[in-house]
Design an enzyme around this catalytic site. Sequence first.
Site, PDB file in Angstrom:
ATOM      1  N   GLY A 215      11.517 -46.782 -10.425  1.00 18.71           N
ATOM      2  CA  GLY A 215      12.851 -46.451  -9.911  1.00 18.71           C
ATOM      3  C   GLY A 215      13.836 -47.585 -10.090  1.00 18.71           C
ATOM      4  O   GLY A 215      13.574 -48.705  -9.659  1.00 18.71           O
ATOM      5  N   GLU A 216      14.964 -47.295 -10.738  1.00 18.29           N
ATOM      6  CA  GLU A 216      15.954 -48.341 -11.024  1.00 18.29           C
ATOM      7  C   GLU A 216      16.585 -48.892  -9.754  1.00 18.29           C
ATOM      8  O   GLU A 216      16.861 -50.087  -9.646  1.00 18.29           O
ATOM      9  CB  GLU A 216      17.033 -47.783 -11.947  1.00 18.29           C
ATOM     10  CG  GLU A 216      16.529 -47.460 -13.348  1.00 18.29           C
ATOM     11  CD  GLU A 216      17.648 -47.021 -14.266  1.00 18.29           C
ATOM     12  OE1 GLU A 216      18.828 -47.186 -13.877  1.00 18.29           O
ATOM     13  OE2 GLU A 216      17.351 -46.523 -15.353  1.00 18.29           O
TER      14      GLU A 216
ATOM     15  N   GLU B 169       0.735 -48.230 -15.797  1.00 13.64           N
ATOM     16  CA  GLU B 169       0.440 -49.597 -15.349  1.00 13.64           C
ATOM     17  C   GLU B 169      -0.507 -49.570 -14.154  1.00 13.64           C
ATOM     18  O   GLU B 169      -1.437 -50.373 -14.061  1.00 13.64           O
ATOM     19  CB  GLU B 169       1.729 -50.324 -14.977  1.00 13.64           C
ATOM     20  CG  GLU B 169       2.613 -50.647 -16.157  1.00 13.64           C
ATOM     21  CD  GLU B 169       3.968 -51.202 -15.738  1.00 13.64           C
ATOM     22  OE1 GLU B 169       4.777 -51.480 -16.634  1.00 13.64           O
ATOM     23  OE2 GLU B 169       4.208 -51.346 -14.523  1.00 13.64           O
TER      24      GLU B 169
END
Length: 741
Positions: A32-33, A97
């Site tokens: 999430g930016e 990841e």
Amino acid sequence: MEFASSSLSSSSSSFLTSEPHFIHDVFINFGGEEIGRRFVSHLHSVLLQAQIKTFISQENLHDGMRLEEHMRAIGHTKITIIVFSKSYTESACSLLELEKIIECHETFGQIVLPVFYEIDPSDVRNRKDDFGKALEEAVHKSYSGEELEHALSKWSRALTTAAVMTGWELRNFRYDAALVERIVSRVKTLLDYKDFFITEYPVALLESRVEDMIKCIENQSSKVCMIGIWGMGGSGKTILAKAIYNRIYREFIGKSFMENIGDERYVALQENLLSDVLKSKLEVESVGIGRIMIENGFCRKKLLIVLDDVNEFGQLENLCGYREWFGQGTVIIITTRDISLLNRLEVNYISRMHLLNENESLELFSWHAFREGKPRKDFDELARNVVAHCKGLPLAIKVLGSFLHDRREEVWKSALSKLERIPMYQEVLKLGLNDLHDCEKDIFLDVCCFFIGKERDYVTEILNGCGLHADIVMTILIVRGLIKVERNNKLQMLPFLQHMGREIIRQECLEKPGKRSRLWLEEDVVYALKKNTGTEAIEGLSLKLHSSSRNCLEAHAFKKMKRLRLLQLDNVELSGDYGHISKQLRWICWRGFPYKCIPSNFHLENVIAIDLKHSRLKLVWEQRVVLERLKFLNLSHSKYLIETPDFSGLPSLEQLILKDCPSLCKVHPSIGYLSNILVINLKDCTSLSCLPREVYKLRSLKTLILSGCSKLGPIDISQVISLVTIIAENTIVNQAPFDEL
């Protein structure tokens, strides 16, 4: 964006063919930016300010090589911080990841620290609501067909695994900054990047020996490597081990340097090793259970372990008996005076400590005697003659050089005369001891008999209370090389010096029967107490028994020991009149104190420190007592203690340690009278539900520890204006429930 899972899995597995080589300290994984710009950016900045090498995940990866770079970074990182938020599962990159993070954790024991930011752990664990929907959407965007089901299964498992790990929830912190501070503090504790002090002066041959040992370690890097350092007492084994440790310790997930093991009990050694590596205080019930705990806790981890001054095979057997207990790439260094122990363990390499030659000896001596690498011209001949008597033994050279530093020529000649009469190199060290003033010798002997491994400040306060001016004298002994202070501020002493100190006491007893000042050998102490042979000369007594062999003795046996200052008992039952025990006591350390309360006639009015860990106390005293000199009160692990004592008679108390007292449910309101209190530790007091209002009257309190007090409601510590540190995991720091007035 769609990922080719086959290429990813093949590249990822290539990172796991051997033990990881750590490049980064921390990897931050998030999705999430928005959270990346706010919380994660703040966390990243503070980690960098703390000089922690940090690799941060990035959003919107469109390049397969950049994703592969992230995967490689995860494999080369000691600690991963996963920041779970509502938008986490919107990012397929973060999930890939995460899969890799869990793989590295399960394969090599890399540390994972989850953070739940504005989301509940159960939402992550069960993939609820929008979090679960976003996961489904991310999978469908990236995969199709059979690969879709396979990816969803792996990602779901990774989320569940991470969600049950110990971490932090934002709701338990008032501000983001407080959460960041806690995370960074934990990371610094886990990394523990502190070099050992080796020596302020050059040590001959040290660097070449270190290089030889490191080459051996590198040659065994795909295995569990065990190396031994063998030599006589004072030959520099510990210094070499520390120098190697300083060079390589950053390469390991966990580490432990257990110095001066000596005759320590197996269970205590296992507890220390587990606590060092896992960074959590653990209790070991038996040697067998300790072996299982070591195997289960260490089996995947790449560790560095140093066992210093091992003197019996049982120590090795119960700490590192099987290579299968440890993860690939683990290094275990053992120092000992007994080469047969190393041969039985079948270590990979043994380094033998040789004595120094004439030139090396003179250089080392000159650094300590003259603070330069060669003798002063006017002392050259004297220096060479003195060094000749040290027989190349580094410890003797160091102690004698320190003793003669800045002394007149007459002192040098007198020392040389004694050395010529007593040629054995052990006597070199006795010169340094015999030159001590009475106060200096008392402190040296107290440390070597009772205080090895204790904190310097704690010991200093106790010995100051004995009238020994310890804050000044301790510094003198440290400068002269007779006492060492380790990086955790604990006192240590070379085993050879400790042995010599104890030999001095034995020699005094032979020369003057009945004048022995300290007792510490079990057979001597038990004989003295059972046969009532104690004398007024005894100032310190230590009797450590195993928990399974409780020995009941009579308090009457202490009647003649009127000068007893220091008393240490482990698992001893003492019956009879406690009034017979000396009024001169300054330190009472009684592990496993066997009674429900301290007898009222136990004279503790002059005591500086009371340490009754693992006691059976229910109440400390039945009535209020006045102990005006008491500074330390430690009742940790007292399972039956239900309430604290009345503190109004303890005006000097500085440290109150009540860790792991699960029955404790009441803190006496007189705690407000502690005008000098610095530390209060109530960790894991699981029955404690409230603190008295009087806590807010404290104006000296610096550290308050409340972690694990699961029943304790929200607390407001803003009123304690002196507070510097509060540790309150699983406790809400807000407002406090008070006792009714």
